[in-house]
Write an enzyme that holds these catalytic residues in place. Structure first.
Site, mmCIF file in Angstrom:
data_model
loop_
_atom_site.group_PDB
_atom_site.id
_atom_site.type_symbol
_atom_site.label_atom_id
_atom_site.label_comp_id
_atom_site.label_asym_id
_atom_site.label_seq_id
_atom_site.Cartn_x
_atom_site.Cartn_y
_atom_site.Cartn_z
ATOM 1 N N SER A 106 0.836 -1.192 0.000
ATOM 2 C CA SER A 106 0.000 0.000 0.000
ATOM 3 C C SER A 106 0.881 1.257 0.000
ATOM 4 O O SER A 106 1.802 1.378 0.805
ATOM 5 C CB SER A 106 -0.893 -0.025 1.236
ATOM 6 N N GLY A 107 0.592 2.134 -0.908
ATOM 7 C CA GLY A 107 1.346 3.394 -0.981
ATOM 8 C C GLY A 107 2.589 3.304 -1.842
ATOM 9 O O GLY A 107 3.361 4.252 -1.933
ATOM 10 N N THR A 111 -1.546 2.647 -8.073
ATOM 11 C CA THR A 111 -2.625 3.391 -8.723
ATOM 12 C C THR A 111 -2.053 4.478 -9.630
ATOM 13 O O THR A 111 -2.521 4.680 -10.746
ATOM 14 C CB THR A 111 -3.540 4.001 -7.649
ATOM 15 N N ASN A 156 -1.244 5.323 3.166
ATOM 16 C CA ASN A 156 -1.368 6.029 1.878
ATOM 17 C C ASN A 156 -2.541 6.989 1.943
ATOM 18 O O ASN A 156 -3.643 6.604 2.333
ATOM 19 C CB ASN A 156 -1.588 4.979 0.779
ATOM 20 N N SER A 159 -5.347 5.685 -0.606
ATOM 21 C CA SER A 159 -5.225 4.232 -0.693
ATOM 22 C C SER A 159 -6.460 3.632 -1.364
ATOM 23 O O SER A 159 -7.595 3.998 -1.045
ATOM 24 C CB SER A 159 -5.055 3.663 0.710
ATOM 25 N N SER A 160 -6.191 2.737 -2.324
ATOM 26 C CA SER A 160 -7.312 2.070 -2.999
ATOM 27 C C SER A 160 -7.904 1.079 -2.012
ATOM 28 O O SER A 160 -7.202 0.193 -1.532
ATOM 29 C CB SER A 160 -6.815 1.329 -4.234
ATOM 30 N N GLY A 388 -2.747 -2.806 -2.063
ATOM 31 C CA GLY A 388 -1.473 -3.462 -1.782
ATOM 32 C C GLY A 388 -1.449 -4.109 -0.407
ATOM 33 O O GLY A 388 -2.296 -3.823 0.450
ATOM 34 N N GLU A 390 -0.883 -4.854 3.221
ATOM 35 C CA GLU A 390 -0.800 -3.852 4.288
ATOM 36 C C GLU A 390 -0.820 -4.496 5.673
ATOM 37 O O GLU A 390 -1.447 -5.510 5.891
ATOM 38 C CB GLU A 390 -1.894 -2.789 4.136
HETATM 39 N N1 ATP Z 1 5.295 8.024 -9.953
HETATM 40 C C1 ATP Z 1 4.970 8.811 -8.935
HETATM 41 N N2 ATP Z 1 5.333 10.099 -8.947
HETATM 42 C C2 ATP Z 1 5.017 10.906 -7.937
HETATM 43 N N3 ATP Z 1 4.355 10.506 -6.853
HETATM 44 C C3 ATP Z 1 3.966 9.230 -6.774
HETATM 45 C C4 ATP Z 1 4.255 8.310 -7.812
HETATM 46 N N4 ATP Z 1 3.753 7.130 -7.468
HETATM 47 C C5 ATP Z 1 3.177 7.299 -6.257
HETATM 48 N N5 ATP Z 1 3.291 8.550 -5.856
HETATM 49 C C6 ATP Z 1 2.805 9.114 -4.589
HETATM 50 O O1 ATP Z 1 2.504 8.058 -3.734
HETATM 51 C C7 ATP Z 1 1.154 8.068 -3.359
HETATM 52 C C8 ATP Z 1 0.638 6.654 -3.247
HETATM 53 O O2 ATP Z 1 0.570 6.075 -4.511
HETATM 54 P P1 ATP Z 1 -0.591 5.106 -4.922
HETATM 55 O O3 ATP Z 1 -1.897 5.604 -4.465
HETATM 56 O O4 ATP Z 1 -0.430 4.850 -6.325
HETATM 57 O O5 ATP Z 1 -0.226 3.835 -4.104
HETATM 58 P P2 ATP Z 1 -0.842 2.403 -4.220
HETATM 59 O O6 ATP Z 1 0.236 1.486 -4.475
HETATM 60 O O7 ATP Z 1 -1.955 2.437 -5.172
HETATM 61 O O8 ATP Z 1 -1.364 2.147 -2.776
HETATM 62 P P3 ATP Z 1 -2.645 1.356 -2.295
HETATM 63 O O9 ATP Z 1 -2.326 -0.048 -2.321
HETATM 64 O O10 ATP Z 1 -2.816 1.867 -0.953
HETATM 65 O O11 ATP Z 1 -3.724 1.754 -3.217
HETATM 66 C C9 ATP Z 1 0.460 8.903 -4.418
HETATM 67 O O12 ATP Z 1 -0.678 9.512 -3.901
HETATM 68 C C10 ATP Z 1 1.527 9.891 -4.809
HETATM 69 O O13 ATP Z 1 1.533 10.943 -3.905
HETATM 70 MG MG MG Z 2 -3.880 2.225 -5.050
#
Ligand code: ATP
Ligand code: MG
Length: 1028
Positions: A106-107, A111, A156, A159-160, A388, A390
């Site tokens: 997660s994070g 996404t 996050n 977070s999805s 992800g 967690e």
């Molecule tokens: N390529 C990137 N460039 C800039 N910031 C990023 C990037 N990827 C992630 N982030 C930052 O990290 C945060 C978390 O990313 P994201 O929501 O994609 O995580 P995730 O893997 O989908 O987590 P979860 O499993 O909780 O959904 C985003 O809100 C953003 O602030």
């Molecule tokens: Mg996500």
């Protein structure tokens, strides 16, 4: 090429496969080196490792997208666009389906990654207006789903809280024509409860913070998140109200784009608001501890209002349970806990179903509406972005499901990469030292195995009659899982572990680490039951969305719905099947630090992720194994232009062709292996070099093809022109031949006519000979014209006429001669005329008589042969008055003895004088000149016959004169004596004296001679006349 390679490798190594050593330390050091320079992407072969930078990087702009479009994977630095582009182009060239598995805790940035990919496709794929709207809808589905399905967690901020698998459909031309979303288990418990520091789903805050006054008023909401119980449990309602407000606008706009009309939007926000109001419904308790709720309760009224259900029945549903005993219905009052449970269950159900409704609506709007002829030829790229892995301080049923899901995906990854890869080497007979890796199948089995797995035991507890509680569930687990290496509870644990576990906990040793789950709520959450009375009520809701969502449930069904965990398990099973049928691309997202800070590279955290994600094993397999493999046919097809033996066609077995090809390319023996059906290439750089060569060769080939094609076209053109030329030539020759034939036919006719004309030329003019005669005439006249005699004297040049023109020719000839004569005559001077008259006279006297005459004709006469100065003065004085007419030197032969004496002979008007110097030797009066004789030969002898009446007078005069004709003609004119001149043959008698005769004899001889012959005659020998 070499330069490009090093340029690419400037910071660290771009592909871990190229690392010198495969230790974890080297791996992390490379990752760190690149991260420090904001290079967040690194490859392991074709797998993309992405480290969350927690800051905006300027690498997702249009320019970057353009840069990566259609470029070979290893041409440019690692980028998510490269992977997306490669998947897209492989899909197009190989006509198969692909999916991109984005994993990480997660994070970690899953996404974000999936959004970047979607944005890339939106820009890079060809499009039409219709497709543009589909594309916009796909893009806009994100903010809507994130608003309703994402929330701030401790891990996050966005977070999805649901799993999402999105298929992007492409037609055979590569246009994105539609999409479809599958959603997985929304974390509904969040609607009613959030851990400390966490929030409910974004949409609630967005509505309260951003909603227009009118709307809030309509929904009975206050602009204050603190006012709502469901929003305040995490005690962090406001992350950034500004964000919520802006996001609200985005979501409203997105809803419009995905075709959710105004009525539905109102209903949608109605359901959201109803949840908020539900959360604020509080229960009192009576003395027996039964829950009490006044049906006039303002919040309850709002709920009934927004859901369009009867307030009283709602109040009853929330405080009483309907028990059906045979035909009677008995109302059993709820305790407060039960009432709260019923309320929360309703809130969760409404929200959960609304979310599913939303996904369905999005699917309807992005569904492929393009019906093309080849609509069957569609391929898809699936994007999997699931919550992800967690671990929280307290982990519940939701974390259990989420982490189970991640176990499944890890298992899939292992299946498709580590395991499948190594199996492939065996299948292909490639020598192989197996790489050890942790296979998490054991954990998957622990969770999902039929009858023995945790889910089965949980289901059993849920369905079991009697008092099943979370604790009885834990006991059952302990019974069944007792000695499982990945399972531990307080009871089962050894002393040290026990200290870390509560009595109500169980701990699973996941692939990604240990997670301790608190069993509280497992049974209820798994059951996810809505009391029947409430369900029945909701089915009649006046809110269209709610009614639609709940009407799918059969209100009378007595069969228990499948438990949440089982539904989830089946949906994951289906997902695995979907994914297994496609080609996989992997993005492994790593979280750089726990505090969401940019520039922080938490080595321990990353090491942990690298470990559990199996990246080292993956790298080892990649390195020990072969970075790339291709079926012989495919490899040969692509690279055959690089070897003259395989280009343009390899006629033999593809494997042999590949062998020839790689030999030609200079592959070293350890760089590749030939399998049963595929070639295995150890290092990407080998393939990269080949690819570079291919790129270069492509241009050369293109030029060659172009040249060939141009040649071919030119040849075609030339052939066409040549054919045309030949045709024209043929036609022209035909024309000419016909002309020639006609000409010949005409010629034959003419010749025939000519011949006939010739043959009948002597006949009277007829059709047969008229032309011929005309021709002959014409021809003769032309000939004549060109060959006319130049002088009157020329009698030979006149062209001999053809028979028909004899007469004409004669006339012409005469005319012409006359003309010439006339011309001549007109051109004559009086002197010449006089001369000619004299000559004419000469001719009349001598022509054809005297042999020397012809020669004399051409010699002009002169006035005199002796000028007056040469005549003696005395003589002149004596004869002047007689008018000297002509003088000429002569040789006078004496009468006696014929001695030659040179004398002058002078002719006057009356007499001829023979003069010797000053003496007149003889005067011959013309009256006494009775005759003049000359011979017929060429000599110049002249005899004057003189009348000798008296003795005193001398006898005949014998002279020799070189100008005989001139002299005699002049004499004839002066003395009118032409008739007296005689041309004599043989001899001339002369009278020397009166009565005394002699003779002059003439003969011809070699030399001219004059002498006195023996007979006393004067002998004159003349040369013979020259014959012409
Ligand atoms: N390529 C990137 N460039 C800039 N910031 C990023 C990037 N990827 C992630 N982030 C930052 O990290 C945060 C978390 O990313 P994201 O929501 O994609 O995580 P995730 O893997 O989908 O987590 P979860 O499993 O909780 O959904 C985003 O809100 C953003 O602030
Ligand atoms: Mg996500």
């Amino acid at each position: 090429m070499e330069g490009a390679l090093t340029a690419r490798d400037r910071v660290g190594i771009q592909d871990f496969v190229l690392l010198d050593e495969t230790t974890e330390a080297a791996f992390l050091s490379n990752l760190k080196k690149r991260f420090s320079k904001d290079l967040i992407y690194t490859y392991i072969g074709t797998l993309l490792v992405s480290v969350n930078p927690y800051k905006e990087l300027d690498i997702y702009n249009r320019k970057q997208m353009d840069l990566y479009m259609g470029v070979n994977f290893f041409e440019l630095p690692p980028h998510i666009y490269a992977l997306a582009d490669n998947a897209y182009h492989t899909m197009l060239t190989e006509f198969n389906n692909h999916f991109i598995l984005i994993s990480g805790e997660s994070g970690a940035g899953k996404t974000e990654a999936s959004k970047k990919i979607l944005q890339y496709y939106a820009v890079s794929c060809p499009s039409t207006t219709l497709l543009n709207t589909v594309r916009d809808k796909m893009l806009m589905s994100n903010p809507v789903l994130e608003a309703f399905g994402n929330a701030k967690t401790l891990k996050n901020n966005n977070s999805s809280r649901f799993g999402k698998y999105m298929d992007i459909q492409f037609d055979s031309q590569g246009d994105a024509v539609g999409g479809h979303i599958l959603n997985y288990l929304l974390e509904k418990s969040r609607v009613v409860h959030q851990n400390h520091g966490e929030r409910n789903f974004h949409i609630f805050y967005q509505l309260v913070e951003g909603g227009e006054e009118d709307l809030l008023h309509q929904l009975g909401l206050e602009r204050d998140c603190q006012h709502y119980n469901y929003l305040t449990q995490g005690e962090c309602a406001i992350v950034s109200s500004n964000n919520d407000r802006n996001d609200w606008k985005t979501v409203k706009n997105a809803l419009q784009i995905i075709n959710i009309d105004e009525i539905n939007t109102t209903h949608l926000f109605g359901t959201v608001a109803s949840v908020l109001h539900l959360g604020n419904v509080q229960f009192d308790s009576d003395s027996k501890g039964h829950a009490l709720l006044n049906s006039n309760n303002a919040e309850l009224r709002w709920v009934s209002n927004l859901l369009g259900v009867d307030a009283h029945r709602l109040q009853e549903g929330l405080t009483y349970r309907k028990i059906e005993a045979q035909k009677d219905q008995v109302l059993s009052p709820f305790t407060i806990d039960h009432a709260i449970y019923a309320r929360d269950a309703l809130a969760k159900a409404i929200y959960g179903k609304t979310f599913t409704w939303l996904v369905n609506r999005i699917n309807e709007s992005i569904e492929n509406k393009v019906r093309r002829k080849d609509s069957s030829r569609k391929t898809v790229i699936g994007l999997l972005d699931i919550y992800g892995f967690e671990v929280f301080y307290v982990n519940s049923f939701e974390q259990f499901c989420i982490n189970y899901c991640n176990e499944k995906l890890q298992q899939l990854f292992i299946q498709l990469t580590l395991k499948a890869e190594q199996e492939e080497y065996q299948a292909e007979d490639i020598e192989w030292e197996p790489v050890q890796f942790f296979n998490n199948k054991i954990i998957c089995d622990l969770v999902e195995e039929k009858h023995r797995g945790i889910i089965s035991i949980l289901d059993e507890e849920c369905l079991r009659p009697g008092d099943a509680t979370d604790l009885t569930f834990l006991e059952r687990l302990e019974e069944k899982m007792g000695n499982h290496p990945h399972f531990v509870t307080h009871k089962l644990a050894d002393k040290t572990t026990r200290k870390t576990l509560e009595r109500g906990d169980f701990r699973l040793l996941h692939y990604a680490g240990e997670v301790t789950y608190c069993v509280v709520g497992f049974v209820d959450k798994n059951n996810d039951l809505l009391y029947k009375s409430i369900r029945d009520l909701i089915c009649q809701s006046k809110n269209a969305i709610v009614r639609e969502c709940f009407s799918t449930m059969d209100p009378d069904s007595r069969r228990r719905p499948e438990t949440v965990a089982t539904q989830f398990k089946s949906s994951l099973l289906k997902l695995t099947e979907i994914l297994m049928a496609k080609e996989a691309w992997y993005i492994r997202c790593l979280k750089s630090n726990e505090s969401k800070q940019p520039g922080q590279f938490d080595e321990a955290l990353i090491r942990h992720q690298v470990k559990y994600l199996g990246l080292m094993e993956h790298l080892r397999v990649r390195r020990a194994g072969f970075a790339y493999r291709r079926k012989y046919e495919v490899f040969l097809k692509r690279y055959k232009p690089l070897c003259p033996d395989t280009w343009p066609h390899w006629r033999g077995v593809p494997a042999d062709g590949v062998e020839v090809l790689v030999q030609h390319l200079g592959y070293l023996p350890n760089e590749y292996k030939m399998g049963r059906t595929k070639i295995f290439i150890r290092h990407p750089r080998t393939l990269f070099a080949t690819e570079d060569a291919f790129e270069k060769c492509k241009h050369e080939l293109a030029t060659k093809l172009q040249a060939k094609y141009k040649g071919y076209k030119a040849k075609g053109e030339f052939k066409k022109q040549k054919e045309a030329a030949t045709k024209i030539e043929t036609c022209w020759r035909g024309v000419q031949a016909r002309k020639e034939r006609d000409k010949r036919a005409w010629a034959v006719k003419v010749i025939k006519k000519f011949i006939k004309g010739y043959m009948t030329r002597g006949q009277a003019k007829s059709t047969d000979n008229s032309e011929y005669l005309a021709f002959v005439r014409q021809n003769y006249l032309n000939r004549l014209k060109g060959n006319l005699p130049k002088t009157v004297l020329d009698k030979t040049t006149w062209q001999t006429p053809p028979a028909v023109l004899t007469e004409t020719s004669e006339i012409l000839r005469k005319l012409y001669y006359r003309l010439m004569v006339r011309k001549y005559v007109r051109g004559l001077t009086p002197q010449k005329k006089a001369q000619f008259q004299l000559k004419l006279l000469t001719s009349s006297i001598f022509k054809a008589k005297k042999d020397s005459y012809p020669q004399s004709v051409a010699q002009p006469f002169v006035d005199t042969r002796i000028s007056e100065q040469d005549i003696n003065m005395r003589v002149l004085q004596m004869i002047r008055n007689e008018h000297i007419k002509y003088s000429v030197p002569v040789i006078k032969y004496d009468r006696n003895g014929f001695k030659p004496r040179p004398r002058q002979l002078i002719l006057t008007m009356t007499a001829a004088y023979v003069i010797e110097e000053a003496k007149i030797k003889q005067r011959v009066l013309y009256t006494s000149l009775k005759g003049i004789s000359v011979s017929n030969l060429t000599d110049g002898m002249i005899v004057f016959h003189i009348t000798c009446e008296d003795r005193k007078q001398k006898g005949d005069l014998v002279m020799q004169c070189d100008h005989l004709f001139e002299l005699l003609t002049k004499l004839a004119v002066i003395a009118n004596k032409q008739n007296a001149i005689k041309v004599v043959q043989g001899s001339i008698k002369i009278e020397i004296q009166a009565g005394k005769e002699n003779a002059v004899d003439f003969s011809t001889g070699q030399e001219p001679m004059v002498y006195k012959a023996k007979n006393g005659h004067l002998m004159v020998v003349a040369t013979r006349a020259r014959t012409r």
